[in-house]
Structure formats: C-alpha cells, structure tokens
Write an enzyme that holds these catalytic residues in place. Structure first.
Site, PDB file in Angstrom:
ATOM      1  N   ASN A   1     -13.085 -50.999  39.091  1.00  0.00           N
ATOM      2  CA  ASN A   1     -11.726 -50.902  40.061  1.00  0.00           C
ATOM      3  C   ASN A   1     -11.966 -52.171  40.778  1.00  0.00           C
ATOM      4  O   ASN A   1     -12.515 -52.496  41.666  1.00  0.00           O
ATOM      5  CB  ASN A   1     -12.036 -49.684  40.832  1.00  0.00           C
ATOM      6  CG  ASN A   1     -10.680 -49.696  41.713  1.00  0.00           C
ATOM      7  OD1 ASN A   1      -9.979 -50.453  41.896  1.00  0.00           O
ATOM      8  ND2 ASN A   1     -10.580 -48.461  42.533  1.00  0.00           N
TER       9      ASN A   1
ATOM     10  N   HIS B   1       6.447 -45.104  50.113  1.00  0.00           N
ATOM     11  CA  HIS B   1       5.633 -44.879  51.216  1.00  0.00           C
ATOM     12  C   HIS B   1       5.792 -43.397  51.722  1.00  0.00           C
ATOM     13  O   HIS B   1       6.847 -43.291  52.450  1.00  0.00           O
ATOM     14  CB  HIS B   1       5.760 -45.947  52.518  1.00  0.00           C
ATOM     15  CG  HIS B   1       4.642 -46.179  53.278  1.00  0.00           C
ATOM     16  ND1 HIS B   1       3.956 -45.056  53.637  1.00  0.00           N
ATOM     17  CD2 HIS B   1       3.907 -47.372  53.623  1.00  0.00           C
ATOM     18  CE1 HIS B   1       3.022 -45.789  54.431  1.00  0.00           C
ATOM     19  NE2 HIS B   1       2.834 -47.169  54.478  1.00  0.00           N
TER      20      HIS B   1
ATOM     21  N   CYS C   1      -4.922 -50.461  47.324  1.00  0.00           N
ATOM     22  CA  CYS C   1      -5.176 -51.094  45.896  1.00  0.00           C
ATOM     23  C   CYS C   1      -3.514 -51.114  45.441  1.00  0.00           C
ATOM     24  O   CYS C   1      -3.312 -51.858  44.446  1.00  0.00           O
ATOM     25  CB  CYS C   1      -5.697 -50.173  45.234  1.00  0.00           C
ATOM     26  SG  CYS C   1      -7.228 -49.900  45.334  1.00  0.00           S
TER      27      CYS C   1
ATOM     28  N   HIS D   1     -13.334 -49.779  32.172  1.00  0.00           N
ATOM     29  CA  HIS D   1     -14.452 -50.182  31.626  1.00  0.00           C
ATOM     30  C   HIS D   1     -15.238 -51.306  31.763  1.00  0.00           C
ATOM     31  O   HIS D   1     -16.479 -51.481  31.859  1.00  0.00           O
ATOM     32  CB  HIS D   1     -14.164 -49.491  29.949  1.00  0.00           C
ATOM     33  CG  HIS D   1     -15.665 -49.587  29.216  1.00  0.00           C
ATOM     34  ND1 HIS D   1     -16.126 -50.890  28.707  1.00  0.00           N
ATOM     35  CD2 HIS D   1     -16.622 -48.720  28.764  1.00  0.00           C
ATOM     36  CE1 HIS D   1     -17.208 -50.507  28.064  1.00  0.00           C
ATOM     37  NE2 HIS D   1     -17.607 -49.327  28.076  1.00  0.00           N
TER      38      HIS D   1
ATOM     39  N   HIS E   1      -2.848 -48.549  37.496  1.00  0.00           N
ATOM     40  CA  HIS E   1      -3.957 -49.270  38.182  1.00  0.00           C
ATOM     41  C   HIS E   1      -5.138 -48.448  37.705  1.00  0.00           C
ATOM     42  O   HIS E   1      -5.264 -46.955  37.910  1.00  0.00           O
ATOM     43  CB  HIS E   1      -3.574 -48.751  39.813  1.00  0.00           C
ATOM     44  CG  HIS E   1      -4.850 -49.046  40.783  1.00  0.00           C
ATOM     45  ND1 HIS E   1      -5.570 -50.121  40.612  1.00  0.00           N
ATOM     46  CD2 HIS E   1      -5.243 -48.123  41.456  1.00  0.00           C
ATOM     47  CE1 HIS E   1      -6.684 -49.940  41.527  1.00  0.00           C
ATOM     48  NE2 HIS E   1      -6.386 -48.720  42.269  1.00  0.00           N
TER      49      HIS E   1
ATOM     50  N   HIS F   1       4.878 -51.561  27.635  1.00  0.00           N
ATOM     51  CA  HIS F   1       3.570 -51.300  27.881  1.00  0.00           C
ATOM     52  C   HIS F   1       3.502 -50.860  29.462  1.00  0.00           C
ATOM     53  O   HIS F   1       4.353 -51.162  30.352  1.00  0.00           O
ATOM     54  CB  HIS F   1       3.297 -52.871  27.978  1.00  0.00           C
ATOM     55  CG  HIS F   1       3.370 -53.884  26.528  1.00  0.00           C
ATOM     56  ND1 HIS F   1       2.700 -53.458  25.452  1.00  0.00           N
ATOM     57  CD2 HIS F   1       4.336 -54.512  26.285  1.00  0.00           C
ATOM     58  CE1 HIS F   1       3.150 -54.247  24.510  1.00  0.00           C
ATOM     59  NE2 HIS F   1       4.243 -54.884  24.913  1.00  0.00           N
TER      60      HIS F   1
END
Length: 508
Positions: free
Chosen positions: A440, A320, A241, A436, A407, A403
């Site tokens: 995802n 990573h 993702c 909502h 994710h 802002h």
C-alpha cells in the site's frame, strides 16, 4: 487500509463469480446477445434516427433544379440584413464559447518511484526484525504474522532506510531523507522523459498525509529544482490515501486560470515517523500494509501538448461523508494507552467505504454510464417504489470503463469493490498485483496500477480509465481519464524487468 476483522479471513483470493442459471427454455447464449443488442440499439439510437432524416434531405436536394437554386439565392439577397445579423450572432456566440469554455487538461506523462532492492522486506525478515525491536509482545507478533500472511503483499515490497536499522531511527532527518529519495527520484525521471524544464512549471501540488515538515515538501521541491518565484505551490496534508485525486482536481482547477501552463502533482506518503511501536491490534495493521512509494504527474492545458500526451482528464468526482461521526473517526491518527502514536483502523471501515462508494458513483454514474444502463437503473428504481422485493439494479461499469485502478489499500478493499461493482478478476488485476509487488503506497498506488496496465501493453486509443481511492475523513474520490493514443510504458516504468512475471497466483 484494511480492518482487523477482514484481516482474519482465511485466504487472499481472486473471486470468480458464476452467472446464475437461466431457465432451460431461455438459453444463456441467446440472452447474452439480446442484452448486447439492447445496449447497442440504445447507445446508437440517435444515429439510427438521424439516418432517415439525412436520406430524406439528400433525396429532396437531388430533386432541385438550377432554377430552384437560383430562387433560393435571390431569397437570401433580399434578406441580406437577416443573414448578416444571423452571421454576426454566430460569430459572437462562437467567440464567447471559445473564450469561456473550460480548457482541456492533458496528462503528458507520469513516473513512479522504484525503491532500490536493498530496501526490500521479505516476510521472514519483517517478522525477525519486529522480534528484535523488542517493542511488541507475543500476542502482537502473532497478530502481525497473520495479517502479513493474508495481506496480499509479496516478498518484494520496500520499507524506508530508517526501519531497516536496529533499533529503528524514526528521526526528522531520516523522514526527510525518505521524502527526498522518493520525491526527487520520481521527479528526475519525469523531467527526463518529458524534456520539460522545472522553471516552465507554473503550478505545483504535493500531497503527503502524515509527514508535513517546515519548510513544506512543496518548498523542498522548489528549492531543489530552482523553480520560478511566481509558481503557485500547494501542500496537502492529513487527507489520506485518496488525496492523489484531490491533488489532480486542484491542479485542474488552477489550470483553468492559467493559459499555456504546466502543473506537477506529487503524491506520496512517509513511513519513517509513522511506524507504530505499540500493541494495540487495530493500530498494528498499517505496519504490515504501508510501504515506500510515490508518483509525479505532469499536467498541461497547452493545445500543442495534446499530440504528445498520454491521457485527457474527463472527470474528477469527490465525495466527503465526514459529516457522519462514525465515518469521520474510522481512520484516525492517535495515541494508545501507553502514549504510542499510530493510525487506528475501525472494524466498520469497509461498510463505511461502501457507503462512500455508493455516494460517489451516484454522482459519477450519470456522467459516464451509457444511456442503456441509465434507463435500466431508472426503470428498476421506479419499479421498486411499487414493489420493494425487486432487487436494485447495479449498473455495469464495465460498459463505461476499459481499465480500473482501485486503490491498493489492502486485500479487503479490492475484494469489496470487485464484489460491489460486479467486476471480473481481470478488472482488479492491476490493483492486486500492485498490492503484491509494492504494498500500500497510499495515494500513489493508483499510478503504479496505471503503469502496470501500460507495461502489459493493454492501453489503446479511446480507452477509459477509472481511478478510485478511499481516504480518511472519510472520502471516496474518482478520476476518469481518456487515452489519446495507444499508450506505451515510459522509460523508468516501475514494472520494467518484472512485468513478465505477472500476474502471479495469490495463494494462502
């Protein structure tokens, strides 16, 4: 992404933190202004030091007479060689700097795919469909219902066409159809909004973690839009993702090598062939969370595009931690005992994500935090060397960013970051509302969140945006953008027609 352990929490809640009480002899309002004054002083300390120097220079210059000025000019004439050499070095140095400096990367515009209404899956339809499939036992159906109820997803998220069929048809043809609908839908809107021709694009980066056909998705785009033969195209797979930020970072690096070029980044995921039809609990969660979505982003290094661009890329920081076996295996595609393929989410997922976040912000913090916060962090760090009972200082990232695009991997992901970064409910609003409304959508979720902020009319010139995402492997990646103007929502914004209904209250 969300672990089974976190899925069993009692409710989807928006955390509202209360400040700890200060002693009666120290009113909280006074402490608040003292802290604000401290941050203002440290942030502008160079300006405060520069003002006396400038004042002294102006006063001294005002005392100069015409004779003083004439003597200064004669001094320059007698040292003509020195002045010439100095000027030549200045010109050469300026030229070298201009030729070797990194070119700024601008985000001209982006678009997010809005699925058609007939693909929506209300909760009761989802559960009814799962029962009619005949693939799940009673225990699994009960688990799916609980996860869905507490996931933070609303009634308007969308599943691909193939999953609305009975029985579902997870074929290669259906998966290609989903990819084409999402990718071409986003790109058509992007090209229409920017008036950029496909043949003008010199770089193409596509990321889709679980669906990597041959020919590749990037080749599919080149064929559809008849792009030029010397385009540099890349197809990123299996990166989870957070691959959207990786794709942005790759496009940025490529733009440093090409002058006056456009780059397009396409971030998506494919669900058709990645629905799990078994009964292993840790592999059932993605069925409840992942939904159809994708985004297309147009980047440019042309100075002429600055005036019409929305944002400028400031930083891209990638972390990573896959060297650790536990982190490497916490999100893994595999087969269960019955040979059914799915994605397993480890119960340690959130703790591993927390470790990756700490590593990422350790690199990002010095790049974005004001000096005042860095000083407080350093002082606390030194103090803890002498007294381990002193609590570590958590920098206030709200001073660095206006802002936050976290994710939308699941309610637990948003809760954890909101807690660890000490954010306010409004800072996580875009992420919760995206989860909502759209579910995802993997690597594209951070773009739906940015679109939410624009649709709300909250983006002002000079605002800084932090996009942060997690992915298998395990990775935590951040992108920082600077708004170049008061940004308005572009035509085709996915929140058109429904933004007035948000934010919604998240209930049990």
């Amino acid at each position: 992404m969300e672990s089974a352990e976190n899925s069993s929490n009692n409710c989807v809640r928006v955390q509202v933190r209360q400040q700890g009480r200060l002693p009666d002899f120290l009113p909280s309002v006074n402490f608040k202004y003292v802290k604000l004054g401290y941050h203002y002083l440290i942030t502008h300390i160079l300006s405060f030091c520069f003002i006396p120097v400038m004042a002294f220079t102006v006063v001294e210059a005002s005392r100069w007479s015409l004779d003083d000025a004439h003597r200064f000019w004669l001094h320059l004439e007698h040292n003509l060689v020195t002045a010439t050499v100095f000027f030549a070095l200045f010109v050469i140095g300026s030229t070298v700097y201009i030729m070797t400096r990194k070119r700024p990367v601008y985000l001209v515009d982006y678009s997010c795919y809005l699925p058609p209404s007939h693909l929506k899956v209300e909760h009761h339809r989802f559960m009814e469909h799962c029962k009619l499939m005949g693939a799940f036992d009673d225990s699994s159906l009960d688990f799916l219902g609980k996860v869905l109820e507490r996931s933070g997803l609303g009634e308007e998220t969308c599943a691909p066409e193939a999953m609305h069929c009975l029985p579902p048809r997870p074929t290669m043809a259906a998966a290609r159809q989903e990819a084409e609908q999402v990718i071409f839908g986003a790109l058509d809107t992007l090209f229409a909004n920017t008036n950029v021709k496909p043949r003008d694009v010199g770089i193409l980066v596509v990321n889709c973690s679980l669906f990597n056909p041959t020919p590749s998705l990037s080749a599919m785009i080149v064929n559809k839009y008849k792009m030029r033969s010397n385009i540099k195209s890349f197809n990123l797979g299996g990166m989870g993702c957070s691959a959207g930020v990786i794709a942005i970072d790759l496009a940025k690096d490529m733009l440093q090598d090409q002058r006056n070029s456009y780059a397009i980044v396409v971030s998506t995921e494919n669900i058709t062939q990645n629905w799990y039809f078994g009964n292993k609990k840790s592999m059932l969660i993605p069925n409840c969370l992942f939904r159809v979505g994708g985004a297309a982003i147009l980047l440019s290094n042309r100075s002429a595009d600055r005036s019409r661009s929305k944002y400028k890329l400031v930083h891209a920081v990638r972390t990573h931690i896959g060297a650790d076996d536990k982190a490497f295996k916490c999100v893994q595609q595999e087969q269960d005992e019955a040979g059914k393929t799915g994605v397993t989410l480890s119960k340690d997922l959130m703790s591993i994500a927390g470790d990756a976040l700490k590593t990422n912000i350790t690199t990002l913090g010095p790049l974005v935090l004001p000096i005042s916060e860095q000083l407080l962090f350093f002082v606390t760090f030194v103090a803890r060397r002498f007294n381990s009972k002193i609590k570590p200082y958590i920098p206030d990232f709200k001073l660095a960013f206006d802002h936050f695009c976290i994710h939308a991997g699941g309610r637990a992901v948003i809760d954890e970051l909101e807690k660890n970064l000490q954010l306010l409910p409004v800072n996580a609003e875009a992420s919760r509302m995206t989860l909502h409304r759209f579910g995802n959508t993997s690597s594209s979720s951070i773009w739906y969140e940015l679109a939410y902020t624009e649709a709300k009319g909250r983006m002002r010139k000079g605002d800084r945006v932090w996009q942060i995402a997690f992915g298998s492997g395990f990775k935590c990646n951040s992108a920082v953008w600077l708004a170049l103007k008061n940004v308005k929502a572009s035509p085709g914004n996915p929140w058109e027609g429904c933004i007035h209904r948000y934010p919604v209250e998240l209930m049990l």
